[in-house]
Scaffold this active site. Structure first.
Site, short mmCIF file in Angstrom:
data_model
loop_
_atom_site.label_atom_id
_atom_site.label_comp_id
_atom_site.label_asym_id
_atom_site.label_seq_id
_atom_site.Cartn_x
_atom_site.Cartn_y
_atom_site.Cartn_z
N GLU A 259 0.83 -1.21 0.00
CA GLU A 259 0.00 0.00 0.00
C GLU A 259 0.87 1.26 0.00
O GLU A 259 0.56 2.23 -0.68
CB GLU A 259 -0.94 0.02 1.21
CG GLU A 259 -1.95 -1.13 1.25
CD GLU A 259 -2.82 -1.21 0.01
OE1 GLU A 259 -3.16 -0.14 -0.55
OE2 GLU A 259 -3.15 -2.32 -0.42
N ASP A 339 3.69 -4.50 -5.86
CA ASP A 339 4.19 -5.79 -5.37
C ASP A 339 5.72 -5.79 -5.35
O ASP A 339 6.34 -6.23 -4.39
CB ASP A 339 3.71 -6.94 -6.27
CG ASP A 339 2.27 -7.34 -6.00
OD1 ASP A 339 1.72 -6.89 -4.97
OD2 ASP A 339 1.69 -8.09 -6.81
ZN LIG Z 1 -2.53 -2.57 -4.60
#
Ligand SMILES: [Zn+2]
Length: 392
Positions: A259, A339
């Site tokens: 995030e 990621d």
């Molecule tokens: Zn995301």
């Protein structure tokens, strides 16, 4: 129709063989259950789509929109207020049509698969709060658009856009601090390994965090989530209590790092700007469309700005689907980037395990059809995310 085709392709793409990456979080029985869940949810979606379309066609055939428009004008209010009343009536009707599906999804489907934690009281309160909020915010934006077009004619799109953009920007700041707490309770994350992990990450990435919050997601559902939203001093880092319970402190930290990646890599402002550009484009197209004045005849409505806006919304919904697909393509790219960011800022192992945990707990569809993904998915298929992370 296009949406229905995507759903059907998605059902055909279900693969009874469990991908090897998931051998440690799924057994054969649970994997079969995840596919059964996908099937039932998809079929329910198809039904909802069909009923919505049938209701729209019936309303067009029977002249319901003309009748609602007459009702709105009969209140004897001005153009803007009549427009608001008309859209209010249409929104209320669509809420009534959607309500049984929403009840079925929450209290039958989600209940049977063990996801539901929502009580009837929470469900009703959520609907009421949601309706009030959309009346206030959606109604406010709508009033601005109707007023500028009514006052300035076609050139009204530019000030309408400027005003709407200002409201949307303000919402970005206000939403995490004022709106989300209307639906969930925020409490400080207790001291411990997870909190230290997150504070360490924030320090390394140069984010100033006064507090890390846990929110009571378990009040509605067992599904987990996390966010890092807002800007500057209005920023909020929060984890659902469900996620804190099911993940190790390392896995939950990886989710938060992902995030933070969205914030650090500038994804949030870019998507926001793209959204504003889309709003400007739509308002500009609307200004061209309003000049044609065929819309009111077609719908049996009295010629007005809101009649034009409504006809425009109906006619341009296929273009909206395409625009949505374009946004989703960008969003999927950003997910891969976040990621990779999490793999670097934290570690790839925990990110992979967190994704597997989330997929298994949510009975996620591991083999979505590429067409369905292209159209609807804001996130890439979880298997592709895991395979990329494993290469990091
Ligand atoms: Zn995301």
């Amino acid at each position: 129709m296009v949406r229905a085709a995507a759903s059907l392709l998605n059902l055909r793409a279900l693969d009874p063989v469990l991908p090897e990456e998931f051998a440690d979080v799924y057994d054969a029985e649970r994997y079969a259950r995840s596919q059964e869940y996908t099937c039932r949810a998809t079929r329910a979606g198809l039904w909802e789509e069909a009923v919505g379309l049938a209701a729209l066609l019936a309303a067009l055939g029977l002249g319901v929109f003309g009748w609602l428009d007459g009702l709105a004008w009969s209140l004897g209010l001005g153009g803007v207020a009549s427009g608001l009343a008309f859209f209010g009536l249409v929104a209320l009707a669509s809420e009534v049509i959607g309500l049984p599906f929403s009840i079925w999804r929450t209290f039958v489907l989600e209940e049977e698969y063990g996801f539901n934690r929502t009580t009837w009281k929470t469900f009703v309160l959520d609907r009421v709060k949601g309706l009030l909020l959309s009346a206030l915010l959606g109604g406010g934006l709508l009033a601005l658009v109707l007023w500028f077009f009514g006052w300035l004619g076609p050139v009204g799109w530019l000030p309408a856009w400027t005003a709407a953009a200002a409201v949307s920007l303000a919402m970005q700041y206000v939403a995490p601090v004022w709106i989300l707490p209307l639906f969930n309770k925020f409490s400080p994350l207790p001291r411990g390994e997870l909190r230290e992990n997150i504070e360490g990450l924030a320090r390394e990435q140069g984010f100033k965090l006064d507090e890390v919050y846990v929110i009571d997601g378990s009040r509605r559902s067992t599904r987990g989530n996390a966010f890092f939203a807002g800007f500057g001093a209005w920023r909020r880092a929060a984890l659902f209590d469900t996620l804190v319970e099911t993940m190790t402190p390392g896995q939950a930290a990886a989710v938060m790092a992902h995030e933070m990646g969205h914030a650090r890599l500038g994804h949030v402002p870019r998507l926001l700007l793209a959204g504003l550009a889309r709003m400007g484009l739509l308002l500009f197209l609307l200004s061209l469309f309003l000049g044609t004045a065929i819309e009111s005849e077609m719908l049996g409505m009295r010629p007005s700005v809101h009649a034009g806006l409504f006809a425009f919304a109906l006619l341009f919904s296929p273009a909206g689907l395409l625009l949505g697909a374009a946004f989703n393509a960008v969003s999927r790219r950003y997910e891969f980037q976040a990621d990779r960011f999490a793999a670097k800022a934290w570690n790839a192992r925990d990110m992979v395990d967190a994704l597997k945990r989330l997929a298994a707990d949510n009975l996620a569809n591991l083999t979505p059809h590429p067409f369905h993904t292209a159209l609807h998915a804001s996130h890439p298929p979880v298997l592709r995310r895991i395979r990329r992370l494993s290469r990091e």
